[in-house]
Design an enzyme around this catalytic site. Structure first.
Site, PDB file in Angstrom:
ATOM      1  N   SER A 122       0.849  -1.158  -0.002  1.00  0.00           N
ATOM      2  CA  SER A 122       0.068  -0.090  -0.060  1.00  0.00           C
ATOM      3  C   SER A 122       0.701   1.225  -0.043  1.00  0.00           C
ATOM      4  O   SER A 122       0.298   2.549  -0.304  1.00  0.00           O
ATOM      5  CB  SER A 122      -0.881  -0.087   1.259  1.00  0.00           C
ATOM      6  OG  SER A 122      -1.347  -1.401   1.328  1.00  0.00           O
ATOM      7  N   HIS A 143      -0.470  -1.862  -7.535  1.00  0.00           N
ATOM      8  CA  HIS A 143      -1.289  -1.684  -6.495  1.00  0.00           C
ATOM      9  C   HIS A 143      -2.844  -1.843  -6.631  1.00  0.00           C
ATOM     10  O   HIS A 143      -3.367  -0.794  -7.179  1.00  0.00           O
ATOM     11  CB  HIS A 143      -0.908  -0.322  -5.767  1.00  0.00           C
ATOM     12  CG  HIS A 143      -1.631   0.114  -4.591  1.00  0.00           C
ATOM     13  ND1 HIS A 143      -2.134   1.410  -4.331  1.00  0.00           N
ATOM     14  CD2 HIS A 143      -1.903  -0.709  -3.429  1.00  0.00           C
ATOM     15  CE1 HIS A 143      -2.778   1.380  -3.359  1.00  0.00           C
ATOM     16  NE2 HIS A 143      -2.533   0.155  -2.518  1.00  0.00           N
ATOM     17  N   GLU A 155      -2.726   0.990  -9.484  1.00  0.00           N
ATOM     18  CA  GLU A 155      -1.628   1.923  -9.560  1.00  0.00           C
ATOM     19  C   GLU A 155      -0.463   0.996  -9.816  1.00  0.00           C
ATOM     20  O   GLU A 155      -0.213   0.174  -9.276  1.00  0.00           O
ATOM     21  CB  GLU A 155      -1.382   2.792  -8.388  1.00  0.00           C
ATOM     22  CG  GLU A 155      -2.628   4.113  -8.079  1.00  0.00           C
ATOM     23  CD  GLU A 155      -2.395   4.756  -6.551  1.00  0.00           C
ATOM     24  OE1 GLU A 155      -2.521   5.797  -6.418  1.00  0.00           O
ATOM     25  OE2 GLU A 155      -1.865   3.866  -5.797  1.00  0.00           O
ATOM     26  N   ASN A 194      -3.383   6.672  -1.756  1.00  0.00           N
ATOM     27  CA  ASN A 194      -3.092   6.480  -0.224  1.00  0.00           C
ATOM     28  C   ASN A 194      -2.406   7.732   0.287  1.00  0.00           C
ATOM     29  O   ASN A 194      -2.699   8.227   1.559  1.00  0.00           O
ATOM     30  CB  ASN A 194      -2.399   5.311   0.214  1.00  0.00           C
ATOM     31  CG  ASN A 194      -3.252   4.022   0.113  1.00  0.00           C
ATOM     32  OD1 ASN A 194      -4.157   4.136   0.048  1.00  0.00           O
ATOM     33  ND2 ASN A 194      -2.576   2.987  -0.162  1.00  0.00           N
TER      34      ASN A 194
HETATM   35  N1  LIG Z   1      -6.060  -4.721   2.831  1.00  0.00           N
HETATM   36  C1  LIG Z   1      -6.139  -3.719   2.121  1.00  0.00           C
HETATM   37  O1  LIG Z   1      -7.010  -2.941   1.944  1.00  0.00           O
HETATM   38  C2  LIG Z   1      -4.994  -3.535   0.978  1.00  0.00           C
HETATM   39  C3  LIG Z   1      -5.212  -2.760  -0.086  1.00  0.00           C
HETATM   40  C4  LIG Z   1      -4.127  -2.522  -1.029  1.00  0.00           C
HETATM   41  C5  LIG Z   1      -2.774  -3.134  -0.717  1.00  0.00           C
HETATM   42  N2  LIG Z   1      -2.647  -3.809   0.508  1.00  0.00           N
HETATM   43  C6  LIG Z   1      -1.478  -4.432   0.753  1.00  0.00           C
HETATM   44  O2  LIG Z   1      -1.362  -5.709   0.244  1.00  0.00           O
HETATM   45  C7  LIG Z   1      -0.377  -6.397   1.114  1.00  0.00           C
HETATM   46  C8  LIG Z   1      -1.364  -7.547   1.820  1.00  0.00           C
HETATM   47  O3  LIG Z   1      -2.369  -7.139   2.524  1.00  0.00           O
HETATM   48  P1  LIG Z   1      -3.680  -7.797   3.138  1.00  0.00           P
HETATM   49  O4  LIG Z   1      -4.616  -7.169   3.450  1.00  0.00           O
HETATM   50  O5  LIG Z   1      -4.124  -8.957   1.744  1.00  0.00           O
HETATM   51  O6  LIG Z   1      -3.179  -8.777   4.207  1.00  0.00           O
HETATM   52  P2  LIG Z   1      -3.713 -10.098   4.829  1.00  0.00           P
HETATM   53  O7  LIG Z   1      -2.959  -9.915   6.365  1.00  0.00           O
HETATM   54  O8  LIG Z   1      -4.906  -9.926   4.787  1.00  0.00           O
HETATM   55  O9  LIG Z   1      -2.707 -11.383   4.096  1.00  0.00           O
HETATM   56  C9  LIG Z   1      -1.506 -11.595   4.074  1.00  0.00           C
HETATM   57  C10 LIG Z   1      -1.212 -12.980   3.891  1.00  0.00           C
HETATM   58  O10 LIG Z   1       0.224 -13.139   3.444  1.00  0.00           O
HETATM   59  C11 LIG Z   1       0.665 -14.250   4.265  1.00  0.00           C
HETATM   60  N3  LIG Z   1       2.025 -14.302   4.400  1.00  0.00           N
HETATM   61  C12 LIG Z   1       2.582 -13.620   5.266  1.00  0.00           C
HETATM   62  N4  LIG Z   1       4.243 -13.755   4.986  1.00  0.00           N
HETATM   63  C13 LIG Z   1       4.163 -14.718   3.919  1.00  0.00           C
HETATM   64  C14 LIG Z   1       5.324 -15.086   3.200  1.00  0.00           C
HETATM   65  N5  LIG Z   1       6.386 -14.710   3.591  1.00  0.00           N
HETATM   66  N6  LIG Z   1       5.015 -15.924   2.230  1.00  0.00           N
HETATM   67  C15 LIG Z   1       3.691 -16.295   1.956  1.00  0.00           C
HETATM   68  N7  LIG Z   1       2.741 -15.853   2.514  1.00  0.00           N
HETATM   69  C16 LIG Z   1       2.981 -14.941   3.505  1.00  0.00           C
HETATM   70  C17 LIG Z   1      -0.199 -14.435   5.422  1.00  0.00           C
HETATM   71  O11 LIG Z   1      -0.382 -15.738   5.911  1.00  0.00           O
HETATM   72  C18 LIG Z   1      -1.479 -13.850   4.991  1.00  0.00           C
HETATM   73  O12 LIG Z   1      -2.426 -14.882   4.544  1.00  0.00           O
HETATM   74  C19 LIG Z   1       0.103  -5.553   1.971  1.00  0.00           C
HETATM   75  O13 LIG Z   1       1.402  -5.302   1.681  1.00  0.00           O
HETATM   76  C20 LIG Z   1      -0.931  -4.520   2.249  1.00  0.00           C
HETATM   77  O14 LIG Z   1      -0.252  -3.227   2.301  1.00  0.00           O
HETATM   78  C21 LIG Z   1      -3.616  -4.046   1.253  1.00  0.00           C
END
Ligand SMILES: NC(=O)c1ccc[n+]([C@@H]2O[C@H](COP(=O)([O-])OP(=O)(O)OC[C@H]3O[C@@H](n4cnc5c(N)ncnc54)[C@H](O)[C@@H]3O)[C@@H](O)[C@H]2O)c1
Length: 287
Positions: A122, A143, A155, A194
């Site tokens: 993000s 993104h 993005e 963001n």
């Molecule tokens: N949640 C949002 O609204 C949002 C929006 C845009 C971008 N993001 C970005 O996307 C990314 C993920 O966010 P999310 O909300 O899906 O997180 P989340 O916590 O829902 O999921 C993360 C997943 O990654 C897994 N994981 C952790 N370390 C790992 C590894 N080394 N290898 C494989 N799997 C691994 C975890 O087990 C988990 O299932 C982050 O970088 C976040 O900043 C999130």
């Protein structure tokens, strides 16, 4: 890598974002390998895929054949080696720089030469990650917004290390998913949405912390007066309050600016485990 050469997509992390990014890619005809370190999260992702697709079939948005075809293209694995055939990998693991850097270094060893390695972070610019690899020219930010199945805009961010070819292919790849890419020619933490959203959330938290109004009232004003579909507190609950916290911590680490520090209200929520919809309680209570 040219966009026409992309056939197989690796998605790392099967949480809120990765699971739906994998679905979007499979529905667009790509072979998709979805990886997570937690088997239970892969099972959840598979269940959620079935649930989302069944609702789309019921609403007449997709046919059963289309869904079966997409499902047949999607594989779930806890073994990172299984992404070795990917032409592009989209990383969507936890928002922690060291975790992402270690992962990218391993991904470069596993995948073939020229594979695009993109982070869905993000806020973290890809130059912070790319130097953990020997081919930073293949690294960029892609993104997606939450929820990726619904949100049209993506993005794409070209870092100083990203080659023109990688940026172009990533941008074109997003179009093949029926999404609208915006390509940032220079990287900046938080990108466009963001950065703007951050200001809105800061003001909302300031008003709540200083008791000007309740979170319900602030959400109401933002929705009814500014025309946003969700209020800032509803949005933080949807995104995950821990994600908001990580994003702010990351920005604070980078800038050292006190104004970027996560607010004590957000920190308290994270410490209490009240992370939003995913745990049933955030600013609001969910059944
Ligand atoms: N949640 C949002 O609204 C949002 C929006 C845009 C971008 N993001 C970005 O996307 C990314 C993920 O966010 P999310 O909300 O899906 O997180 P989340 O916590 O829902 O999921 C993360 C997943 O990654 C897994 N994981 C952790 N370390 C790992 C590894 N080394 N290898 C494989 N799997 C691994 C975890 O087990 C988990 O299932 C982050 O970088 C976040 O900043 C999130």
């Amino acid at each position: 890598m040219k966009v026409r050469d992309i056939q197989t997509v690796g998605v790392i992390g099967s949480g809120a974002m990765g699971s739906q990014i994998a679905m979007v890619c499979a529905l667009s005809g790509y072979e998709v390998v979805l990886n997570d370190i937690e088997e239970s999260n892969l099972v959840k992702a598979e269940d959620s895929f079935q649930g989302h697709m069944n609702r789309r079939i019921q609403k007449g948005k997709l046919t059963e054949e289309e869904v079966n075809y997409a499902f047949g293209r999607l594989s779930f694995t806890s073994n990172l080696q299984d992404v070795k055939g990917a032409d592009i990998v989209i990383e969507a693991v936890v928002e922690k720089l060291d975790v992402k850097r270690n992962l990218f270094a391993r991904l470069e060893e596993i995948t073939k030469e020229g594979t695009i390695l993109a982070t869905n972070s993000s806020t973290i610019v890809s130059s912070k990650i790319a130097d953990a690899t020997n081919h930073p020219e293949n690294v960029c930010n892609i993104h997606f917004f939450n929820p990726p199945l619904v949100m049209e805009l993506v993005e794409v961010v070209k870092g100083p290390h990203t080659s023109d070819e990688t940026a172009r292919a990533a941008n074109e790849f997003i179009k093949t998913l029926n999404k609208v890419p915006v390509l940032l020619k220079k990287e900046i933490s938080g990108f466009i949405a963001n950065r703007i959203l951050g200001k809105l959330l800061d003001e909302a938290v300031f008003l709540l912390e200083n008791d000007y109004a309740t979170h319900e009232e602030i959400d109401l004003v933002v929705k009814k007066a500014l025309g946003h579909p969700l209020g800032p507190f509803e949005l933080m609950d949807l995104t995950g309050i821990d994600v908001t916290y990580f994003v702010r911590s990351q920005r604070y680490q980078e800038s050292g600016n006190e104004a970027d520090k996560p607010s004590s209200l957000i920190q308290e929520k994270v410490e209490k485990g009240e992370l939003g919809r995913k745990v049933g309680k955030g600013f609001y209570q969910y059944s």
